[in-house]
Write an enzyme that holds these catalytic residues in place. Structure first.
Site, PDB file in Angstrom:
ATOM      1  N   GLU A 186       0.838  -1.216   0.000  1.00  0.00           N
ATOM      2  CA  GLU A 186       0.000   0.000   0.000  1.00  0.00           C
ATOM      3  C   GLU A 186       0.867   1.259   0.000  1.00  0.00           C
ATOM      4  OE1 GLU A 186      -2.838  -0.645   3.209  1.00  0.00           O
ATOM      5  OE2 GLU A 186      -3.628  -2.440   2.225  1.00  0.00           O
ATOM      6  N   GLU A 294      -4.698  -7.997  -1.669  1.00  0.00           N
ATOM      7  CA  GLU A 294      -5.618  -7.953  -0.512  1.00  0.00           C
ATOM      8  C   GLU A 294      -6.962  -7.445  -1.018  1.00  0.00           C
ATOM      9  OE1 GLU A 294      -4.780  -5.529   3.004  1.00  0.00           O
ATOM     10  OE2 GLU A 294      -2.690  -6.160   2.946  1.00  0.00           O
TER      11      GLU A 294
END
Ligand code: BMA
Length: 375
Positions: A186, A294
């Site tokens: 991320e 994810e």
């Protein structure tokens, strides 16, 4: 004639080389790791593996019950991919930031691998600058751990612990268990200290390369495939802003969560579909493996979410796997967090249907692929 055949052979070899039959970022990766990479590429035309973070450790309402898994309770099968997390290994804690003991984790990793599944590992490491959790965005953390920085030696000592963990993962015949490692995930968001607003693209790239080179060439960790992993993104340029380079990456992915009301379903389908198309194009041009690193819709409040939303967004795509985040259940903060159904949950029946779709792979279909065998 013999000469012609010889020439043809040379031309074929050159073609294979120049068209870039893909190689792992670690040229000395173990045989099983190289096989996994090649087999994941082939898998892109066949099916999508479904994974789950911390699947074997706990689920909604239970912890450490041998053999149990929320996914298995609902579908009869274990997931195809197992996600694990190393946060706090760096400070010698016996348990990770979510309470999973590292010794148990190693055992679970072996079990998953023995079943033919794939292992992927994330690392929410503390800030080496302040010692606070990964969400502490104190300025200058990345600069401090790069070579020449005041915390570079500390960071290297943390990487030593990661290396020792990875090198302790062994299968029945003593072979190292391949792991898809996704450090600095991320990285285009700003909630972690390595995030977008806390370092320049050059610094992040340098950090990614330093980390990989150290593990691979100094610590001789040869069982890793490296994942480059953003959060949701808008364009190809946006996605690649902090990409460390083709020589450093095997898997490319992003994380995405549906939030809010089920009225937002269509919007989520459209965004996921579009982002996967962009990801696939990048993967083809770079000869990498695309994956949804994810995903989830917390507490899955829609009875048909799996076949009606998630599958609609992914079915046309060639990604190796999609990893659902963890079923923490009721947390100490009183929040509830889970991304796959437990037995009896609102979306459980639909999840079972989803697991039976031809293109969706759980444990059994993944095992048949013999992902660690000679391709
Ligand atoms: C987040 C949440 C947290 C957890 C963290 C690291 O998304 O699940 O509860 O601590 O991931 O695993």
């Amino acid at each position: 004639m013999k000469k012609n055949i010889y020439c043809l052979y040379i031309v074929a070899c050159l073609l294979i080389y120049t068209t870039g039959i893909a190689q792992t970022a670690d040229k000395n990766a173990t045989k099983e790791t190289q096989h996994l990479f090649a087999n994941l590429k082939t898998l892109l035309n066949k099916g999508i593996m479904v994974g789950h973070q911390d699947d074997l450790a706990y689920g909604v309402g239970w912890k450490y019950e041998a053999g149990r898994s929320d996914i298995k309770d609902v579908t009869g099968e274990y997931p195809a991919v197992y996600g694990w997390e190393l946060g706090r290994l760096e400070i010698d804690s016996p348990v990770n930031l979510d309470g999973v003991p590292f010794d148990k984790m190693k055992q679970f990793i072996k079990e998953g691998y023995q079943r033919g599944g794939v292992i992927t590992i994330s690392w929410h490491l503390n800030s080496p600058l302040t010692g606070k959790p990964a969400w502490d965005p104190s300025p200058g953390t990345v600069a401090a751990i790069l070579p020449g920085g005041e915390k570079n030696n500390l960071y290297k000592s943390w990487l030593d612990k990661v290396a020792a963990f990875m090198l302790d993962l062994k299968g029945k015949n003593g072979e190292l268990i391949p792991v898809i490692f996704r450090p600095f995930h991320e990285l285009n968001g700003s909630w972690f200290w390595w995030g977008k607003n806390h370092c320049t693209p050059e610094q992040l790239i340098q950090l990614y390369r330093f980390t990989e080179t150290y593990l691979r060439d100094i610590k001789n960790v040869q069982n890793l495939l490296y994942a480059y992993n953003t959060d949701r993104f808008a364009t190809k340029e946006d996605y690649l802003e902090r990409y460390p380079g083709d020589d450093y990456v095997d898997v490319i992915g992003f994380d995405i969560y549906q939030k809010g009301d089920i009225l937002a379903n269509d919007k989520f389908i459209a965004e996921l579909d579009k982002s996967l198309s962009t990801l696939e194009k990048i993967a083809v041009s770079k000869n990498k493996i695309p994956a949804l690193t994810e995903f989830g819709y917390n507490t899955v409040p829609d009875a048909d979410w799996w076949t009606g939303v998630f599958n609609k967004a992914i079915e046309k795509h060639g990604i190796a796997y999609a990893l659902a985040w963890r079923n923490a259940g009721q947390k100490s903060t009183n929040e509830t967090e889970y991304y796959v159904p437990y037995k009896g949950q609102l979306s459980a029946e639909d999840f079972k249907k989803f697991s039976e779709l031809k293109k969706i792979f759980f444990e059994n279909k993944a095992r048949q692929q013999k992902l660690y065998g000679n391709p």
